[in-house]
Design a protein around this motif. Structure first.
Motif, PDB file in Angstrom:
ATOM      1  N   ALA A 166      -8.813  -1.485  -4.127  1.00 23.29           N
ATOM      2  CA  ALA A 166      -8.522  -0.797  -2.869  1.00 23.29           C
ATOM      3  C   ALA A 166      -7.840  -1.709  -1.856  1.00 23.29           C
ATOM      4  O   ALA A 166      -7.198  -1.227  -0.921  1.00 23.29           O
ATOM      5  CB  ALA A 166      -9.812  -0.219  -2.275  1.00 23.29           C
ATOM      6  N   THR A 226      -1.409  -0.251  -5.657  1.00 19.94           N
ATOM      7  CA  THR A 226      -1.696   0.203  -7.022  1.00 19.94           C
ATOM      8  C   THR A 226      -0.545  -0.131  -7.957  1.00 19.94           C
ATOM      9  O   THR A 226       0.588   0.309  -7.731  1.00 19.94           O
ATOM     10  CB  THR A 226      -1.928   1.727  -7.034  1.00 19.94           C
ATOM     11  N   GLU A 239      -3.251  13.509  -7.906  1.00 19.73           N
ATOM     12  CA  GLU A 239      -4.046  12.531  -8.650  1.00 19.73           C
ATOM     13  C   GLU A 239      -4.556  13.268  -9.882  1.00 19.73           C
ATOM     14  O   GLU A 239      -5.475  14.063  -9.782  1.00 19.73           O
ATOM     15  CB  GLU A 239      -5.216  12.004  -7.814  1.00 19.73           C
ATOM     16  N   TYR A 279       0.716   8.763   5.960  1.00 20.73           N
ATOM     17  CA  TYR A 279       1.562   9.179   4.844  1.00 20.73           C
ATOM     18  C   TYR A 279       2.703  10.104   5.295  1.00 20.73           C
ATOM     19  O   TYR A 279       3.330  10.753   4.477  1.00 20.73           O
ATOM     20  CB  TYR A 279       0.714   9.873   3.777  1.00 20.73           C
ATOM     21  N   SER A 321      -1.995   4.868  -3.031  1.00 15.78           N
ATOM     22  CA  SER A 321      -2.970   4.639  -1.970  1.00 15.78           C
ATOM     23  C   SER A 321      -2.475   3.533  -1.055  1.00 15.78           C
ATOM     24  O   SER A 321      -1.971   2.508  -1.513  1.00 15.78           O
ATOM     25  CB  SER A 321      -4.312   4.235  -2.574  1.00 15.78           C
ATOM     26  N   LEU A 372      -4.673   2.386   1.309  1.00 15.37           N
ATOM     27  CA  LEU A 372      -5.919   1.903   1.884  1.00 15.37           C
ATOM     28  C   LEU A 372      -5.874   0.394   2.108  1.00 15.37           C
ATOM     29  O   LEU A 372      -6.484  -0.124   3.041  1.00 15.37           O
ATOM     30  CB  LEU A 372      -7.099   2.277   0.982  1.00 15.37           C
TER      31      LEU A 372
END
Length: 184
Positions: A49, A53, A121, A158, A167, A169
């Motif tokens: 996180a 990714t 997802e 976003y 992501s 995050l």
């Protein structure tokens, strides 16, 4: 309250809802049947996180692509949708669910004013072949109560995403770690 198919069609006519590309045959009694886009991002390795990714991007060939269990795929809807008037809720449907496909693990809410091709997802319970442009779920439009708060005008995290987004995050975690030294 959820809009009916005829109410969605009327809102498209008045410009309160935008669906591009739009096909009136895809309206159902309380939703619009959305389709899978033509690209998947296959998430690779262990995910963290606090870091972007890692993924490999794969075009979906016309003869399909086999989703494998235990793999996270990021995809996008073929349609871009927007409404300053209504909130949106993206769901899978019985047709994909019966194949053991979760089309949207989380984040089904589209805020008022967010013009998006939805990031999906995707997970599969068993190996299953999917195709670009196939019906993949339903989109419902919800009446919002209270003063409107446009996602675009608030510059949501976003808001600039066009297509498949990973992501973000990690943007929040890095400053947190700097402040706390990694302590909870």
């Amino acid at each position: 309250m959820i809009l009916t198919g005829p109410a969605i069609a009327a809102a498209i006519q008045t410009g309160e809802i935008t669906i591009d590309p739009y096909d009136p045959a895809r309206l159902s009694p309380n939703a619009y049947d959305w389709r899978l886009g033509d690209t998947l991002r296959v998430c690779e390795g262990d995910l963290d996180a606090a870091a972007p990714t890692p993924y490999a991007e794969r075009p979906l060939p016309a003869d399909g692509f086999v989703l494998q269990p235990g793999v996270l795929y990021l995809g996008a809807t073929l349609e871009q949708t927007c409404s300053e008037t209504y909130a949106q809720l993206l769901n899978g449907d019985r047709t994909t669910g019966s194949l053991g496909i979760w089309v949207h693990v989380s984040a089904p809410l589209g805020h008022q004013g967010h013009a998006i091709r939805w990031t999906l997802e995707i997970r599969a319970a068993r190996p299953v072949r999917v195709y670009p442009g196939m019906t993949f779920g339903k989109l419902v439009f919800l009446t919002a109560f209270g003063a409107p708060a446009s996602y675009q005008r608030q510059r949501g995290k976003y808001a600039a995403t066009d297509g498949i987004g990973i992501s973000r995050l990690y943007e929040e975690i890095s400053p947190y770690e700097e402040i706390t030294g990694g302590r909870s």
